[in-house]
Design an enzyme around this catalytic site. Sequence first.
Site, PDB file in Angstrom:
ATOM      1  N   SER A 148       0.833  -1.197   0.000  1.00  0.00           N
ATOM      2  CA  SER A 148       0.000   0.000   0.000  1.00  0.00           C
ATOM      3  C   SER A 148       0.875   1.258   0.000  1.00  0.00           C
ATOM      4  O   SER A 148       1.700   1.435  -0.899  1.00  0.00           O
ATOM      5  CB  SER A 148      -0.964  -0.041   1.189  1.00  0.00           C
ATOM      6  N   ASP A 227      -9.670  -5.167  -4.809  1.00  0.00           N
ATOM      7  CA  ASP A 227      -9.148  -4.096  -3.963  1.00  0.00           C
ATOM      8  C   ASP A 227      -9.992  -2.835  -4.161  1.00  0.00           C
ATOM      9  O   ASP A 227     -10.060  -2.295  -5.264  1.00  0.00           O
ATOM     10  CB  ASP A 227      -7.689  -3.812  -4.345  1.00  0.00           C
ATOM     11  N   HIS A 259      -7.551  -5.482  -0.678  1.00  0.00           N
ATOM     12  CA  HIS A 259      -6.371  -4.638  -0.513  1.00  0.00           C
ATOM     13  C   HIS A 259      -5.377  -5.258   0.468  1.00  0.00           C
ATOM     14  O   HIS A 259      -4.164  -5.223   0.236  1.00  0.00           O
ATOM     15  CB  HIS A 259      -6.795  -3.253  -0.012  1.00  0.00           C
TER      16      HIS A 259
END
Length: 289
Positions: A148, A227, A259
Site C-alpha cells: 500500500s 481491492d 487490498h
Amino acid sequence: MAVFDSLSFRAIVLAACLPLLGGCNKLLFAIANAPAHFAAVDTRVDIAYGDKPRQYLDTYAPPGAKGLPVVVFWYGGAWTSGSKSDYRFVGTALAQNGFVAVLPDYRLYPAATFPGFIDDAARAVAWVEHHAREFGGDPTRVVLMGHSAGAHMAAMLALAPKYLAAAGAAQSDIVGFVGLSGPYVLEPDTAVLRTIFASPYRQADWQPVQYANSKAPPVLLLHGLDDERVKFLETRQLRDALIARGVSVEMELYEGGSHADTVAGFSVFRRERMPTLQRVVDFVRRITR
C-alpha cells in the site's frame, strides 16, 4: 463427540483474520504475529537509523545468517498510521525462507508530509547498506518491498535515484522491487491526502509511474482484483510504463483478492488462500542468485 483439534482452531483463527489489516485492529495483528514469537529467527528491534522520531527499524534473520539477500519492507497505513511491530509476521516469514528482513518505521502525518517519509525510507536503506553484514545480510543484494503506502515508498526509491543519492545510499545495491497493492498513480482524493501531498509538489513529483526508466531493477507487482482502496489498474499502469522502457516486470492479479490480502498472505493463517509469500520468495531468490 466433537473434537476441538488444531484444524478447528486454524479455521477459527482464519475466520478471525479475514478482516486482517483492514481496520488495523491490534487483536488481529496479534493473532497474525503469534506464530512468529515461537519461530527460530534472530530478531533485533528498535535499532535507530536516524535521530528523528520513528526512525527505528527491526531486523529478522535466520540463525547463523551470513551474506544473505536483504529485503527491506515498508508497511502501509495511508501515511497516517502503522507500526513495524504489527508486521512481525512479514519479517519472520522472509527470514524463515532464507533472507534477512528489515522493517523500518517512518514519520507519519502530521509530523511529516511528502517527501519527508520518502527521505526516511531512503535513510533506512543507507543504514542497511552500511550495517547489513552485522546481522548476516549482503549490502549489495537489497530488495525493496512494500504494501500500500509502503509500496509507493519502495517504488519511489527504486525508480527515483535522487532520494537514495541524497541519503548516501548506492542505487546499484538495489537489485529488485516488490510492490503489494501500491498506489503508483496516486491522486490525493481526501482532505488529509491533499495536505500530505501538497504544493509546491505536483503529481509528477509523487507518482511512481512518472519515474519509470530503463535502469529500474527487476520488478514484481501483486494486487487483488477486488481491492477497493487502490484499484489494480494502478499496478497495471506501472507494469506497462516499465515494460515500455525495457524493464523486467512480473505481475500477478488475484481473483477475489482484497487490498489487505497481498500482505496478509505472509501470515501462517492466510498462505493457503493467498500465495503471495511463495511468489515473493521465488522472485527474490531468482533475482539475487
